[in-house]
Enzyme design. Structure first.
Site, short mmCIF file in Angstrom:
data_model
loop_
_atom_site.label_atom_id
_atom_site.label_comp_id
_atom_site.label_asym_id
_atom_site.label_seq_id
_atom_site.Cartn_x
_atom_site.Cartn_y
_atom_site.Cartn_z
CD GLU A 199 -1.30 -0.18 3.70
OE1 GLU A 199 -2.43 -0.69 3.52
OE2 GLU A 199 -0.93 0.28 4.79
CE LYS A 236 -0.87 1.14 19.90
NZ LYS A 236 -2.14 0.38 19.97
NE ARG A 291 -4.11 -6.64 21.83
CZ ARG A 291 -3.69 -6.21 20.63
NH1 ARG A 291 -4.02 -6.87 19.55
NH2 ARG A 291 -2.96 -5.11 20.51
NE ARG A 337 1.16 1.07 26.36
CZ ARG A 337 0.93 0.07 25.50
NH1 ARG A 337 1.78 -0.96 25.43
NH2 ARG A 337 -0.12 0.10 24.70
C1 MV4 Z 1 1.70 2.22 7.97
C2 MV4 Z 1 2.48 3.38 8.14
C3 MV4 Z 1 2.58 4.26 7.08
N1 MV4 Z 1 1.98 3.98 5.90
N2 MV4 Z 1 1.11 1.97 6.79
C4 MV4 Z 1 2.55 0.31 12.29
C5 MV4 Z 1 1.81 -0.83 12.96
C6 MV4 Z 1 0.55 -0.98 12.23
N3 MV4 Z 1 -0.51 -0.34 13.00
C7 MV4 Z 1 0.72 -0.31 10.94
N4 MV4 Z 1 1.84 0.62 11.11
C8 MV4 Z 1 2.10 1.54 10.16
N5 MV4 Z 1 1.53 1.33 8.97
C9 MV4 Z 1 1.25 2.84 5.78
N6 MV4 Z 1 0.66 2.57 4.59
C10 MV4 Z 1 3.09 3.61 9.38
C11 MV4 Z 1 2.93 2.68 10.37
C12 MV4 Z 1 3.64 2.95 11.59
C13 MV4 Z 1 2.96 3.42 12.69
C14 MV4 Z 1 1.58 3.55 12.62
C15 MV4 Z 1 0.94 4.03 13.73
C16 MV4 Z 1 1.65 4.35 14.88
C17 MV4 Z 1 2.99 4.18 14.95
C18 MV4 Z 1 3.67 3.70 13.85
C19 MV4 Z 1 5.05 3.54 13.90
C20 MV4 Z 1 5.70 3.08 12.81
C21 MV4 Z 1 4.99 2.77 11.64
#
Ligand code: MV4
Length: 444
Positions: A199, A236, A291, A337
Site C-alpha cells: 500500500e 506505545k 482483544r 506506560r
Molecule cells: C503504515 C504506516 C505508514 N503507511 N502503513 C505500524 C503498525 C501498524 N498499525 C501499521 N503501522 C504503520 N503502517 C502505511 N501505509 C506507518 C505505520 C507505523 C505506525 C503507525 C501508527 C503508529 C505508529 C507507527 C510507527 C511506525 C509505523
C-alpha cells in the site's frame, strides 16, 4: 458464568480479577513458577501453577491452560491481551470444550488477524484505505504493476504481521524487487505465512484507534477514539483520549466507518479498529485488534464505561449496558506506560523493588502489578504499571500527569518515569502536535 480463569498475568490479570469481583464471579489465576508471588496470583480466589518461567512453557501452552480450567472447574476464560488473546485455535478449543471464551468468535479472530482478509472486509464495508494491492501480491511483476499505479514511497506488509512487525518501506523502484523478496522470506520465517501486500506509505501519520463494543443481539457502539501516536519501535508509550487533533465531524466519520466494518463482519465483543490519520486529515484503515487493549483505560476514564465488565457481560449473553446516544466523551485522559527499563537506553531492568509508592489524589488511576518487596522477573514484558490521569481538559490532565510522575517512587530497579517526565515537559507534546515519527527525533 460462575468462575473465570484469567489466562494471563500482570496488570491486565489484576484488572480482570477486579471486574470479575464486581460482577460476583469467582476468579482463578494461572501463574508460572516465576510468578508465584505475583499480585494477580494473590488477588484471585484460586491460583494454579501451570509451568516454568518461559511463556512457551506456561502462559502460551494451551494444554496446560486447559488443564487448569479442568482442575478449577472454571466455566469461562478471559485471555486479556498478548499471549493467547488473538489465538483463534485457543478460542476454538474453548468453544469445543464448552468453556466461555470472553472475546470474539474464533472465526473473527482468524479473519481479522490476517491483514489481507481485514482489508477485503474493510473494502466491503466501504471503509477508506490507502491505495494498494487488493489482495496478496505474489510476483515481482505484480509488485511493479502496483507500484506503477500508486507510486513511491510504498510499504510492503506481511498479511500475518501486525503491530509494526513485517513491514518494509520502499522509496525507489531500484529497491522494490529485492525488498519484496526479503519481505516474503521474513514473513514466512516470522509468521509461517509468506503472503504480503502493498500500500502507499504515509510518511508522518497519527495513530488513531476506535474502541468498538458489540453484543450478541446485534447492538454495535463505538466509544470514541484513542490517539497512540507516541510510540517507540512500535511500542506505545503514551496514549490519550480524545485525540488532540479530532473534530466532532471527523470522529463521526471514523466512528461510522469502524461500526460499518464491525457490522459487515458480524463482530461480537470488544474490538479496536486502527486507522492512520495523515497530515491533510484523511484517515485510512490499518487493522482490527480483536482483544481488550492495554490502553482501554483512557476510554473508560472519558466515557465512564467499564470496558472489561462490558466484555464479560457480553460473553454472558447480555445486551450492551448503554445505547450509542448515551455515549458521551467527557474530559481528557492520558496513560503513561511505566516500564522496568533504563530511561535512556530503554533496556529492560528487572529486579527487586525495595521501596514503592504510588501517586494518588484527584484524577489519578494506577493499574499496576507490583508492590514493595516484589521482584520484577526478566522473562516477560517490562511494563509494571499504567499511570492514568484524567482532567476536565488536556491541560489539567497533563498537569496531573506531571504531578503524579513526580510523586511515584520505585526504588531497586530503573524505570522510564524520567522519560515520561521529559516528554510531558516537551513543548511539541504539550501542543499535541506529534506524529508517530516524533520519538525518532525526541530524546536522541
Ligand atoms: C503504515 C504506516 C505508514 N503507511 N502503513 C505500524 C503498525 C501498524 N498499525 C501499521 N503501522 C504503520 N503502517 C502505511 N501505509 C506507518 C505505520 C507505523 C505506525 C503507525 C501508527 C503508529 C505508529 C507507527 C510507527 C511506525 C509505523
Amino acid at each position: 458464568m460462575k468462575k473465570v480463569l484469567i489466562a494471563n498475568r500482570g496488570e491486565i490479570a489484576v484488572r480482570i480479577i477486579r471486574a470479575c469481583r464486581e460482577l460476583g464471579l469467582k476468579t482463578v489465576a494461572i501463574h508460572s513458577t516465576v510468578d508465584r508471588d505475583s499480585l494477580h496470583a494473590k488477588l484471585a480466589d484460586e491460583s494454579i501453577c501451570i509451568g516454568p518461567g518461559p511463556s512457551v512453557q506456561s502462559y502460551l501452552r494451551i494444554p496446560s491452560v486447559m488443564s487448569a480450567v479442568e482442575v478449577s472447574g472454571a466455566d469461562a476464560v478471559h485471555p486479556g491481551y498478548g499471549f493467547l488473546s488473538e489465538n483463534a485455535e485457543f478460542a476454538r478449543i474453548c468453544r469445543e470444550y464448552k468453556i466461555n471464551f470472553i472475546g470474539p468468535d474464533p472465526e473473527h479472530i482468524f479473519a481479522l488477524g490476517n491483514k489481507v482478509e481485514a482489508r477485503a472486509l474493510a473494502a466491503r464495508a466501504n471503509v477508506p484505505m490507502l491505495p494498494g494491492s487488493s489482495g496478496v501480491v505474489r510476483t515481482d511483476e505484480e509488485a511493479f504493476a502496483i507500484a506503477k499505479q500508486i507510486g513511491y514511497p510504498l510499504i510492503i506488509k506481511a498479511a500475518a504481521g501486525g503491530g509494526g512487525r513485517g513491514m518494509k518501506v520502499v522509496t525507489r523502484v531500484e529497491d522494490l524487487s529485492r525488498q519484496f523478496q526479503l519481505a516474503q522470506v521474513e514473513a514466512q520465517a516470522g509468521f509461517g505465512n509468506p503472503d504480503c501486500f502493498i500500500e502507499r506509505y504515509c510518511a508522518r501519520p497519527r495513530h488513531i484507534e476506535i474502541q468498538l463494543v458489540a453484543d450478541k443481539h446485534g447492538n454495535y457502539a463505538h466509544l470514541g477514539e484513542r490517539d497512540c501516536s507516541i510510540q517507540r519501535r512500535h511500542q506505545k508509550l503514551v496514549e490519550e483520549a480524545p485525540s488532540p487533533v479530532m473534530t466532532p465531524e471527523l470522529r463521526q466519520r471514523i466512528g461510522d466507518a469502524a461500526i460499518r466494518l464491525a457490522k459487515t463482519v458480524g463482530y461480537v465483543s470488544l474490538g479496536t479498529a486502527e486507522f492512520l490519520l495523515d497530515e491533510d486529515g484523511q484517515f485510512y484503515f490499518m487493522e482490527v485488534n480483536t482483544r481488550v487493549q492495554v490502553e482501554h483505560t483512557v476510554t473508560e476514564q472519558v466515557t465512564g464505561i467499564d470496558l472489561v465488565k462490558e466484555q464479560i457481560r457480553i460473553a454472558q449473553g447480555e445486551r450492551l449496558s448503554f445505547t450509542p446516544d448515551q455515549v458521551k466523551i467527557t474530559g481528557h485522559s492520558m496513560e503513561c506506560r511505566i516500564n522496568a527499563e533504563d530511561p535512556t537506553t530503554f533496556a529492560p531492568w528487572p529486579g527487586k523493588i525495595t521501596a514503592y509508592h504510588e501517586p494518588g489524589g484527584p484524577g489519578v488511576r494506577m493499574d499496576s502489578m507490583v508492590y514493595a518487596g516484589y521482584t520484577v522477573p526478566s522473562q516477560y514484558d517490562s511494563m509494571i504499571a499504567k499511570l492514568i490521569t484524567t482532567g476536565r481538559d488536556r491541560e489539567e490532565c497533563m498537569q496531573r500527569m506531571r504531578r503524579a510522575l513526580a510523586e511515584m517512587k520505585v526504588d531497586g530497579i530503573r524505570t522510564n518515569i524520567a522519560f515520561h517526565e521529559r516528554l510531558l515537559a516537551n513543548e511539541q507534546f504539550q501542543k499535541g502536535a506529534v506524529h508517530t515519527k516524533f520519538l525518532e527525533t525526541f530524546g536522541k
